[in-house]
Design an enzyme around this catalytic site. Structure first.
Site, PDB file in Angstrom:
ATOM      1  N   GLY A  12       0.839  -1.192   0.000  1.00 23.55           N
ATOM      2  CA  GLY A  12       0.000   0.000   0.000  1.00 23.55           C
ATOM      3  C   GLY A  12       0.874   1.241   0.000  1.00 23.55           C
ATOM      4  N   CYS A 161     -10.666   5.576  10.641  1.00 25.86           N
ATOM      5  CA  CYS A 161     -10.327   6.390   9.474  1.00 25.86           C
ATOM      6  C   CYS A 161     -11.606   7.074   9.006  1.00 25.86           C
ATOM      7  CB  CYS A 161      -9.718   5.518   8.376  1.00 25.86           C
ATOM      8  SG  CYS A 161      -9.030   6.452   7.004  1.00 25.86           S
ATOM      9  N   GLY A 322      -1.311   9.566   5.589  1.00 20.26           N
ATOM     10  CA  GLY A 322      -0.150   9.376   4.736  1.00 20.26           C
ATOM     11  C   GLY A 322       1.086  10.084   5.230  1.00 20.26           C
ATOM     12  N   CYS A 355      -4.356  15.840   6.277  1.00 24.11           N
ATOM     13  CA  CYS A 355      -5.374  15.240   5.419  1.00 24.11           C
ATOM     14  C   CYS A 355      -5.939  16.284   4.468  1.00 24.11           C
ATOM     15  CB  CYS A 355      -6.509  14.658   6.270  1.00 24.11           C
ATOM     16  SG  CYS A 355      -7.808  13.840   5.299  1.00 24.11           S
ATOM     17  N   LYS A 390      -6.005  17.992  -3.984  1.00 23.09           N
ATOM     18  CA  LYS A 390      -6.024  16.531  -3.914  1.00 23.09           C
ATOM     19  C   LYS A 390      -5.916  15.910  -5.304  1.00 23.09           C
ATOM     20  CE  LYS A 390      -8.047  12.432  -1.958  1.00 23.09           C
ATOM     21  NZ  LYS A 390      -8.894  11.814  -0.933  1.00 23.09           N
TER      22      LYS A 390
END
Length: 424
Positions: A12, A161, A322, A355, A390
């Protein structure tokens, strides 16, 4: 120096970055092996877009075998069935085993749909946790649009999440408005969080106010402190709890389409290995990402154990974004290099949260440094620029992965954003 076998389990965001960082740190001196259950890497943050048909599989995937071959990394497509840490080997479902001198567990979670009756793609709700789930969610959404009705979106108890749940609710709203059928679709957001915008982090900046505003603007009603009791065809039973954990209200929510994120747990291959995992099966690591009992095993990303920030009426997990994962990867690569050179590990990850939550036509960005309060940076902002950022970040990340370039993707993006908003 003896040539070592370093195995990375999972491809991932963490695993793909891990093999490239190891290659950059170690060069050709040691064997690096990537093991993954699928043939491809997928950019998971794009899954909400896949769920409404804004992205197709080929847009967000990279085939692993040719990519790894170009960069001198061995690739094995297999599913791990059991880790044998005393023997330094990973057993696969096909009966083969892969030995290692050092192991990095980057598998992500197992999705615990079974903990709620009727939850998940094999039950009565959709998921955007994996690419396959997101494709199935889009198929179901297309069928729904031909005969619209109520929608229920959110995250069940124990989820960790929350960003993708908010994203998917808002993206659904945007797509339904584009199709001119939003007026036929009552929408309810159901979440284990104690309040909108908690995110498993106690909120960041004014995420509570921003996300509540977005929901009001989009006519999305919400239920917080929500425990999903069961899901039947077209109906979800939800208990809304008081702050003391007692039941406040029991809701019967009818729906024609639902996407609910489940709780996570560690994968079956590592669960119940004493000293390696916590009771939920997540990898126990020290400040160097290293397991205390098995010091040649490291854990990164969603697979590791992080205690919740606070006790909430309904259990909420901690997100691993991330930015945080990237920091874990870099520290792990440097610490493995140190061990191979006879030095003690010293590098530590910076557990910060960042995020970009896309809402289809705008979005909310937040940055928490460190992740848990009190913080040095506690910031959130909203606007069309988040959506554009994004989209740009997706293209940038996938382009770099296809080239096999190791880089601090999130760090670079954050520094640009902080400079732009005069927060640096």
């Amino acid at each position: 120096m003896k040539k070592a076998d370093i195995v990375v389990l999972g491809a991932g965001l963490g695993g793909i970055s891990m093999v490239f960082d190891l290659k950059a740190e170690l060069g050709k001196k040691h064997r690096i092996v990537l093991v993954n259950k699928t043939t491809h890497f997928q950019f998971t943050p794009s899954n909400p877009w896949v769920g409404v048909g804004w992205r197709k599989e080929g847009d967000i995937t990279v085939e692993l075998a040719p990519l790894m071959a170009r960069h001198g990394i061995d690739f094995i497509q297999a599913t791990a069935s059991r880790l044998h840490p005393e023997d330094n080997r990973v057993e696969m479902e096909d009966g083969t085993s892969v030995g290692y001198d050092y192991l990095v567990i980057a598998t992500g979670p197992e999705l615990a749909f079974d903990e709620v009756e009727g939850l998940g793609p094999h039950g009565h709700t959709q998921s955007i946790c994996t690419l396959d789930h997101s494709i199935k969610a889009n198929d179901a959404f297309e069928a729904f649009c031909a005969d619209p009705g109520p929608i229920v979106v959110g995250a069940a108890q124990g989820a960790s999440c929350y960003g993708p749940a908010y994203e998917y609710a808002m993206i659904l709203d945007k797509e339904l408005r584009s199709r001119r059928i939003r007026d036929k679709v009552p929408m309810t957001f159901v979440t284990a969080e104690p309040y909108i915008g908690h995110l498993g982090l106690g909120g960041v900046g004014d995420t509570k106010g921003m996300l509540e505003h977005e929901m009001r603007q989009r006519s999305v009603r919400w239920i917080t402190n929500a425990k999903v009791e069961k899901v039947a065809p077209g109906a979800m039973t939800v208990s809304e709890l008081n702050d003391d954990g007692s039941e406040k209200t029991r809701h019967q929510l009818d729906f024609k389409y639902s996407m609910m994120l489940p709780a996570f747990r560690g994968i079956a291959a590592v669960r119940d290995i004493e000293g390696l995992v916590n009771p939920r099966g997540f990898i126990i690591v020290d400040k160097h990402q290293r397991n205390p009992k098995y010091p040649n095993i490291f854990g990164i990303g969603v697979a590791i154990a992080i205690a919740p920030l606070e006790k909430t009426p309904v259990p909420t997990g901690v997100p691993k974004t991330g930015y945080m994962i990237e920091s874990m990867v870099l520290a792990t690569a440097k610490n493995i290099k140190a061990l191979l050179e006879g030095r003690e590990p010293k590098d530590e990850a910076t557990w910060n949260a960042f995020c970009l939550a896309d809402f289809g036509d705008r979005g909310v960005a937040f940055l928490a440094q460190p992740q848990n309060p009190p913080r040095n940076v506690n910031w959130a902002a909203e606007g069309m620029w988040v959506h554009l950022a994004k989209v740009a970040f997706e293209k940038y990340f996938l382009r770099k992965v296809r080239k096999g370039i190791t880089e601090t993707y999130y760090e670079n993006a954050i520094m640009k954003m902080l400079t732009m908003h005069k927060l640096k």
